[in-house]
Design an enzyme around this catalytic site. Structure first.
Site, PDB file in Angstrom:
ATOM      1  CD  GLU A  10      -3.293  -3.123  -7.446  1.00 24.53           C
ATOM      2  OE1 GLU A  10      -2.654  -3.845  -6.638  1.00 24.53           O
ATOM      3  OE2 GLU A  10      -3.936  -2.121  -7.084  1.00 24.53           O
ATOM      4  CD  GLU A  54      -2.667  -1.399  -0.034  1.00 22.26           C
ATOM      5  OE1 GLU A  54      -3.075  -0.397  -0.663  1.00 22.26           O
ATOM      6  OE2 GLU A  54      -2.846  -2.566  -0.424  1.00 22.26           O
TER       7      GLU A  54
END
Length: 884
Positions: A433, A411
């Site tokens: 991602e 994150e």
């Protein structure tokens, strides 16, 4: 489709059909009538009205046709971000039929006529009745002439709409029509006059809505503190749910700045992406937090929360304030300290690695009881489900710590890859991602070098380029596209340019597109020729799990799938090894291994001393076990696995304890290897392992002191529950209720799914869905883990079917969780009857739209085929191996 209100001018209700057919075609009748003067006058007025209505209808038709044609124009490029905006819009409008050309609200994407610059969003949040009202002022630029404003709303009640021009003309612009078009979740405003290119306008919308229980948009959650139920509300906007909280241009390309104000009861506090710059108090006990203006960002990264949490704080050397917010009892117990500590180190690491400073003055980490994902990387306000960020070092295993660490590392990486530079569209989501996943390993290795983390695809690219050039390419990419959007070629081009500056002519785009755009991955076969030249043949082939898929879908496999595969080659002997050389495999030559070869390969495991080979082997063995565990000869497979595992099990033993009974912590790799071997031994029926687990559980029950080493607690709990009586199950259930440690509750709950008692498994399934004591995040895991228990396999599948309506209404839009649940309850179905049940259920439940079901059919079909083709020869080989 619902129409929200009437024309603002004449007050008449707008026909529902208006949104489907812009051109109103009034009916005409021809009759000969004898009338008096009053009727003649009335008739004349009617004719005049008809002419006017027809003229207006024709004008509207022309206007909408022109608007649709103009919406297909391109945005003039103005810097890199504008160029990406143009490319994205052009891709969207490549094909439209004549009907949709007149109705841009029917399109998947917003028309390219407007572009937002800034949002001023003011919300009033009531935690008493879970409602909120708001007012949003959007400043936008007109790119192409249009009378239409099309933006996203979903589940919002729009109260008032005003549109202003930046011209000297005072007052609001006249609005002809406004309506919702729910199929595309848009709100349409038709003006009386056109907006002109290169001019700015403002739209002011007031609205209200509910704070939903569903875990998307602006949703509510709760927790218990000192016996009192407390509530909080938080946002989850990715990928398309900002529109549930305020009217907006809810596509990633539409970056803008935001200024947020949150009004709420003074007993609560509020958070958002930026720090609070001002606070005002009302006499009625409400307060308003006014947050600073954000940088340019996509709507799905905007975030806010209203809660009564407390926090711990750290400050980096560069002055970034890091706060971790959580339940007061969790903060007081120090459960957030670990994540706070590694976040501070990670901000330094990423800034040094990317050579780009973190862009905001603060970073808040928010731990919430319920969330649809493990975490969400909102810029400056990252939200985590509690299980993925709160850590009690006294009871948490290494595995739990590693998983939590990698989530945090992932994150924080998104603050650069995702927040700062955002993919143009969801087809390029891999840009953020993929890199965040890669840096899970790089960042974790930085924090804990002895964990020996590794990665795959981007690691391959970094090794080919060399670390220095790889980092230079990343820096160029981030610096060029910061606060904007990028597509995959933007990144590959920066890597290629970095290589070319060093005289290395490798087209990174050609290499990586094979890996990121082609379906699947290659099988690489390396075989030695027995000829005199001792040559080695290297070939590749597209790996297909179900070989029949090529026959069933020839159009899908009629391409020659090939990859550019870099292999590092070093030639030598015991006295000398040559320098490493990269060779590229880019042509297709190959075949598959027989069933017995992988099983023969694991026979060396007893001599293996490293954790990673054991971990890879155990994953494959568990998959085979689930495929075989309901067959008559399953014991043959268990015996074979135990034969390979038991020498290492007896050599490593169990975790040691000191004389006073405390756990002695070993090195990470040693402890994880020991844990992996113990898990295999207990899972496949080693008697000594079973006795040890029962002894540890019995000691805990009799002394009420848990002396079980944290790293093997999940193994011990599961083994004890499966072997011992119902009282042990009740004991574990009681401990689940009383435990306050998030990681411990998760392990205890999963252990309950190991029972051999069908009644208890059924009871657990019902309790998980109906009890507030089981968090939503864990309901999914309970159903899946019951399905991994051989006795619970069909029970879990049946329960899933019976509760589908409830599960789908709760998790339906959270596609990640929905897909995870579908795959979890179906992946080990392997009979023709179960396959037919699955197909019938999909048809009767309307599950065709759920993306997980198509994959589930493929897997179950492959499972059934495996049993038909390989089960008998598999067991024949197994008998021979055991006899030998």
């Amino acid at each position: 489709m619902g129409i929200e209100d009437a024309s603002m001018r004449n007050g008449r209700a707008l026909s529902d059909q208006w949104a489907d057919s812009v051109v109103v075609r009034p009916r005409t009748t021809e009759q000969h009538i004898t009338v008096n003067k009053r009727l003649v006058l009335g008739f004349a007025i009617s004719i005049l009205t008809l002419i006017i209505v027809t003229a207006i209808a024709i004008t509207l038709s022309v206007s909408f046709e022109r608007c649709a044609a103009e919406s297909s124009g391109a945005l003039a490029a103005n810097g890199s971000s504008n160029s990406k905006w143009k490319q994205s819009r052009d891709a969207n409008i490549s094909h439209r039929d004549s009907e949709d050309g007149q109705q841009p609200w029917r399109h998947l994407r917003l028309p390219a006529t407007l572009r937002p610059r800034h949002y001023d969003l003011r919300l009033s949040v009531s935690m008493e009745n879970f409602t909120f009202s708001g007012e949003v002022h959007i400043e936008f630029e007109c790119v192409h002439s249009t009378k239409l404003i099309v933006l996203h709303t979903d589940r919002l009640e729009v109260d008032k709409v005003l549109v202003y021009s930046d011209s000297k003309k005072a007052g609001a612009m006249r609005i002809q029509r406004r309506f919702h078009y729910q199929p595309k979740q848009v709100f349409v405003i038709a003006l009386h006059r056109e907006m002109k290119p290169l001019r700015t306008y403002k739209i002011n919308i007031t609205f209200h809505a509910h704070i939903e229980h569903e875990l998307l948009g602006f949703f509510r959650s709760s927790y218990v503190l000192n016996g009192e139920r407390r509530f909080l509300a938080v946002t989850q906007f990715s990928p398309t749910h900002a529109r549930k909280a305020f009217p907006c241009f809810d596509e990633p390309i539409y970056k803008a700045t935001f200024r947020v104000s949150l009004k709420h009861e003074s007993s609560y506090q509020s958070l958002s992406n930026m720090p609070v710059e001002a606070l005002t108090s009302d006499e009625d006990g409400w307060v308003t937090n006014h947050f600073s203006r954000t940088p340019r960002m996509s709507t799905y990264y905007l975030a806010w929360a209203v809660c009564n949490f407390t926090y711990r704080e750290a400050v980096t050397d560069s002055g970034v304030v890091i706060r971790l917010y959580a339940r007061p009892d969790a903060i007081q117990s120090g459960l957030g300290d670990y994540a706070l500590h590694i976040t501070k180190r990670l901000l330094h690491f990423y800034q040094d690695y990317f050579k780009v400073k973190y862009s905001l003055p603060k970073l808040d980490l928010l731990a919430v009881p319920k969330h649809p994902y493990a975490a969400m990387e909102n810029w400056g306000l990252s939200v985590f489900v509690e299980q993925k960020i709160l850590l009690d070092p006294d009871v948490s295993s290494f595995s739990y710590q590693m998983e939590l660490t990698m989530v945090v590392v992932h994150e924080i990486c998104h603050q650069w890859f995702g927040d700062l530079v955002t993919p143009v569209w969801w087809e390029d989501v891999w840009l953020k991602e993929g890199f965040a996943h890669y840096f899970e390993y790089i960042g974790t290795d930085f924090l804990f070098p002895k964990w020996n983390m590794g990665a795959a695809l981007i690691r391959m690219l970094a090794n080919v380029m060399g670390q220095a050039l790889f980092q230079r390419g990343l820096n160029d990419y981030l610096m060029t596209h910061m606060y904007g959007n990028a597509a995959r070629n933007d990144l590959w081009n920066k890597f290629s340019e970095a290589m070319q500056r060093e005289g290395k002519d490798i087209n990174i785009t050609q290499v990586m597109d094979r890996w990121t755009l082609q379906m699947g991955y290659p099988v690489v076969t390396i075989s030695k020729n027995d000829s005199l030249d001792n040559s080695v043949t290297i070939s590749q082939e597209h790996f297909v799990y179900d070989t029949d898929a090529k026959i069933q879908n020839p159009e899908l496999f009629n391409k020659s799938f090939q990859w550019q595969i870099p292999l590092t080659l070093a030639v030598g002997n015991s006295s000398h090894i040559s320098t490493e050389t990269i060779i590229w495999v880019s042509n297709k030559t190959a075949g598959y291994l027989p069933q017995n070869v992988p099983l023969q390969m694991i026979s060396y495991l007893s001599q293996e001393t490293e954790f990673l080979p054991w971990h890879a082997a155990s994953r494959a063995l568990y998959q085979l076990d689930k495929l075989l565990d309901r067959t008559e000869d399953h014991s043959l497979f268990s015996d074979y696995v135990l034969k390979q595992v038991e020498p290492k099990y007896h050599k490593l033993g169990w975790p040691a304890t000191s004389p006073e009974g405390s756990f002695v912590q070993a090195a990470y790799q040693t402890e994880e290897l020991q844990r992996e071997v113990i898990m295999l031994a207990c899972s496949f029926g080693n008697k000594h392992c079973h006795r040890q687990a029962v002894s540890l559980i019995s000691d805990w029950i009799s002394s009420n002191k848990n002396r079980i080493p944290p790293n093997v607690r999940d193994i011990v709990y599961c083994t004890g529950v499966s072997l011992m009586d119902e009282d042990v199950w009740e004991f574990i259930w009681m401990k689940f209720h009383s435990s306050t440690a998030i990681s411990e509750k998760k392990v205890l709950l999963e252990a309950l799914t190991c029972s051999d008692n069908i009644f208890l498994l059924n009871r657990l399934l019902n309790l998980s869905l109906t009890s507030d004591l089981v968090p939503d995040q864990e309901v999914i895991d309970v159903i899946i883990h019951v399905g991994r228990n051989p006795l619970g396999r069909h029970l879990s599948w049946r329960y899933f079917r019976e509760k589908w309506d409830i599960l789908n209404s709760r998790y339906g839009e959270a596609l990640f969780m929905n897909s995870k649940l579908i795959s979890g309850v179906t992946e080990f179905l392997n009979t023709e009857a179960e396959l037919n049940e699955l197909k019938e259920f999909i048809l009767t439940s309307g599950g065709e739209s759920a993306p997980g079901f198509a994959r589930a059919i493929e897997i179950v079909q492959a499972n059934v085929k495996w049993h038909i083709l390989f089960q008998q020869q598999f067991y024949r080989w197994m008998r021979k191996a055991l006899d030998g």
